[in-house]
Design a protein around this motif. Structure first.
Motif, PDB file in Angstrom:
ATOM      1  N   ILE A 102       0.655  -1.037  -0.304  1.00 20.42           N
ATOM      2  CA  ILE A 102      -0.107   0.097  -0.248  1.00 20.42           C
ATOM      3  C   ILE A 102       0.837   1.841   0.050  1.00 20.42           C
ATOM      4  O   ILE A 102       1.718   1.112   1.147  1.00 20.42           O
ATOM      5  CB  ILE A 102      -0.745  -0.168   1.231  1.00 20.42           C
ATOM      6  CG1 ILE A 102      -1.726  -1.456   1.232  1.00 20.42           C
ATOM      7  CG2 ILE A 102      -2.241   0.926   0.903  1.00 20.42           C
ATOM      8  CD1 ILE A 102      -1.847  -2.120   0.387  1.00 20.42           C
ATOM      9  N   TRP A 103       1.385   1.716  -1.079  1.00 23.86           N
ATOM     10  CA  TRP A 103       1.991   3.089  -1.155  1.00 23.86           C
ATOM     11  C   TRP A 103       1.505   4.935  -0.772  1.00 23.86           C
ATOM     12  O   TRP A 103       2.229   5.605  -0.303  1.00 23.86           O
ATOM     13  CB  TRP A 103       2.527   3.341  -2.829  1.00 23.86           C
ATOM     14  CG  TRP A 103       3.372   1.783  -3.450  1.00 23.86           C
ATOM     15  CD1 TRP A 103       2.813   0.940  -4.053  1.00 23.86           C
ATOM     16  CD2 TRP A 103       4.307   1.951  -3.291  1.00 23.86           C
ATOM     17  NE1 TRP A 103       3.664  -0.308  -4.623  1.00 23.86           N
ATOM     18  CE2 TRP A 103       5.153   0.990  -4.360  1.00 23.86           C
ATOM     19  CE3 TRP A 103       5.754   2.975  -3.064  1.00 23.86           C
ATOM     20  CZ2 TRP A 103       5.713  -0.072  -4.303  1.00 23.86           C
ATOM     21  CZ3 TRP A 103       6.849   2.495  -2.967  1.00 23.86           C
ATOM     22  CH2 TRP A 103       6.932   0.907  -3.653  1.00 23.86           C
ATOM     23  N   GLY A 104       0.228   4.937  -0.304  1.00 23.33           N
ATOM     24  CA  GLY A 104      -0.436   6.054  -0.874  1.00 23.33           C
ATOM     25  C   GLY A 104      -0.278   6.800  -1.241  1.00 23.33           C
ATOM     26  O   GLY A 104       0.050   6.848  -3.138  1.00 23.33           O
ATOM     27  N   GLU A 105      -0.260   8.402  -1.111  1.00 22.80           N
ATOM     28  CA  GLU A 105       0.344   9.261  -2.207  1.00 22.80           C
ATOM     29  C   GLU A 105       1.088   9.120  -2.930  1.00 22.80           C
ATOM     30  O   GLU A 105       2.617   8.976  -1.707  1.00 22.80           O
ATOM     31  CB  GLU A 105       0.172  10.353  -1.383  1.00 22.80           C
ATOM     32  CG  GLU A 105      -0.180  11.610  -2.535  1.00 22.80           C
ATOM     33  CD  GLU A 105      -0.892  13.092  -2.146  1.00 22.80           C
ATOM     34  OE1 GLU A 105      -0.771  13.355  -2.099  1.00 22.80           O
ATOM     35  OE2 GLU A 105      -0.890  13.148  -0.620  1.00 22.80           O
ATOM     36  N   VAL A 106       1.539   9.209  -4.025  1.00 21.32           N
ATOM     37  CA  VAL A 106       3.468   9.585  -4.774  1.00 21.32           C
ATOM     38  C   VAL A 106       3.332  10.893  -5.762  1.00 21.32           C
ATOM     39  O   VAL A 106       1.778  10.976  -5.849  1.00 21.32           O
ATOM     40  CB  VAL A 106       3.255   8.167  -5.374  1.00 21.32           C
ATOM     41  CG1 VAL A 106       3.138   6.990  -4.493  1.00 21.32           C
ATOM     42  CG2 VAL A 106       2.458   7.736  -6.795  1.00 21.32           C
ATOM     43  N   PRO A 107       4.839  10.928  -5.383  1.00 23.41           N
ATOM     44  CA  PRO A 107       4.901  12.369  -6.564  1.00 23.41           C
ATOM     45  C   PRO A 107       4.189  12.363  -8.312  1.00 23.41           C
ATOM     46  O   PRO A 107       3.954  13.125  -8.343  1.00 23.41           O
ATOM     47  CB  PRO A 107       5.631  12.659  -7.012  1.00 23.41           C
ATOM     48  CG  PRO A 107       6.128  12.048  -5.047  1.00 23.41           C
ATOM     49  CD  PRO A 107       5.558  10.893  -5.215  1.00 23.41           C
ATOM     50  N   ASP A 108       3.947  10.880  -8.414  1.00 26.48           N
ATOM     51  CA  ASP A 108       3.670  10.548 -10.140  1.00 26.48           C
ATOM     52  C   ASP A 108       3.465   9.406  -9.618  1.00 26.48           C
ATOM     53  O   ASP A 108       4.403   8.206  -9.595  1.00 26.48           O
ATOM     54  CB  ASP A 108       5.671  11.082 -10.747  1.00 26.48           C
ATOM     55  CG  ASP A 108       4.476  11.365 -12.208  1.00 26.48           C
ATOM     56  OD1 ASP A 108       3.722  11.012 -12.759  1.00 26.48           O
ATOM     57  OD2 ASP A 108       5.593  11.715 -13.231  1.00 26.48           O
TER      58      ASP A 108
END
Length: 407
Positions: A286-292
């Protein structure tokens, strides 16, 4: 074209989630054709920080920070006998701004993005009213109730939203839905469809931005053997949460029975506690928010989108297709995109074994898998550029002549 008021339930900047992407491109389309006065809500600090971008694209604007607690919105909704969705987006400041803008400018049309904002159209406004409902939201809440989730509350919301959708369909000179299927659903739910004018205008995609040649893959994924599956989206949105949990709990174990190193990656802001609890367990990340999001799409082997509650066109699907990523999805997630099963993507019912078997077959044919990705991108280029998608809007804005509200 005369002045236009554009009302949106979320700030159209930055265009980093499905509804904001659509409203951003609608606003850009309108601003290229005339003066646009924008009234909208900000949910986050990032929204507020983008106010200068909004100012550059608009003649005037009213940006309201939405701070009303859901409990208060619920109480207001019960007292006023309105849907919670409307109470949550009611602002006296925005109401006054719309009234003042109508009274002091030659407003030719009011464009309403999302049904929550229809409450701001003055009863005495005589110009054109265009309402983009996107989806038939009342059905979504009814589906929640049928699934046993907060049955009374969701049932009430679905019933009252259906009443508001009917009102708006009769108030508007044109009502836009995001797909022909959503248009058909609304048509069938109207108690009196006479005189309503329903149109389907789908979602576009910025295929220059979502181009696999423009980014490198996420290294932490490519250094592991996989295969890698990905799901992207706003992860506190209940349909996305349910789909990801189902994929992790049911689809992934079926695949890992044959490919023990298979991994499922959930990429998107605000993952719920239930999703976070799955992080690093048996192939789930579960990565969550990423820049791109693009490097994650580039690194994945297949986008798996098993939505069972879905309304309208899924941007996540178009983005994956534009990135030449094969997509395995349910019929609900495929709604509104006229792609061909087996050529542009793979459509299966939400059955874990069937979806896993479909993947195993195509994984054994690498040339077919890569060919599907290339065909998917070409489909997006041919059918889902924003210019092509929004072209019919010009006629809707001018249809019936120019009846300006007298300032």
């Amino acid at each position: 074209m005369g002045d236009i008021i554009f009302l949106a339930h979320r700030m159209p900047f930055p265009p980093d989630r499905g509804d904001k992407i659509r409203s951003h491109h609608l606003l850009k389309f309108l601003a290229e054709r005339g003066n646009v006065h924008v009234g909208c809500f900000a949910d986050t600090d990032a929204d507020m920080e983008a106010e200068d971008d909004l100012a550059r694209m608009s003649k005037s604007h009213c940006l309201v920070r939405r701070t009303k607690p859901l409990v208060l919105a619920g109480a207001e909704a019960v007292i006023s006998q309105l849907p919670v969705s409307l109470a949550a987006f009611h602002s006296r400041a925005l109401e006054r701004w719309v009234r003042d803008t109508v009274d002091t400018h030659e407003i030719e049309a009011i464009f309403v993005f999302s049904g929550q904002m229809g409450q701001y159209v003055p009863d005495d406004f005589t110009g054109r009213v265009i309402v983009d409902l996107c989806d038939v939201d009342s059905v979504k809440f009814e589906d929640y109730a049928k699934a046993g989730e907060r049955v009374w509350l969701n049932g009430r919301e679905g019933r009252l939203l259906a009443r508001e959708e009917e009102r708006l369909a009769h108030r508007a000179n044109a009502t836009i839905l995001i797909s022909e299927s959503e248009k058909t659903i609304l048509q069938g739910r109207l108690k009196n469809a006479a005189g309503t004018r329903l149109h389907a205008i789908g979602n576009g995609i910025d295929a220059e931005y979502f181009d696999p040649a423009s980014v490198l893959p996420e290294g932490s994924m490519t250094e592991r053997s996989g295969p890698h599956f990905v799901f992207t989206g706003q992860m506190d949105y209940r349909p996305n949460e349910l789909a990801s949990l189902w994929a992790i709990e049911h689809f992934l174990p079926e695949v890992r029975a044959y490919f023990p190193e298979a991994e499922y990656h959930v990429v998107g802001r605000n993952p719920t506690e239930a999703l976070l609890a799955k992080n690093s367990i048996e192939g789930a990340t579960i990565w969550g928010e990423v820049p791109d999001v693009r490097p994650f799409l580039k690194a994945a082997d297949v986008a798996v989108t098993p939505l069972t509650i879905a309304r309208g066109v899924q941007n996540k699907v178009l983005e994956a297709m534009a990135m030449e990523l094969p997509v395995l999805l349910t019929p609900g997630a495929a709604t509104g995109i006229d792609a061909q099963d087996g050529l542009h993507w793979m459509v299966e019912e939400a059955d874990a074994k069937s979806m896993a078997d479909r993947f195993r077959i195509i994984w054994s044919e690498p040339s077919k898998l890569s060919g599907m990705g290339r065909a998917a991108r070409q489909f997006v280029l041919d059918n889902h550029s924003w210019d092509a998608v929004l072209n019919p809007l010009e006629d809707l804005l001018l249809m019936g002549g120019r009846q300006r509200h007298a300032a």
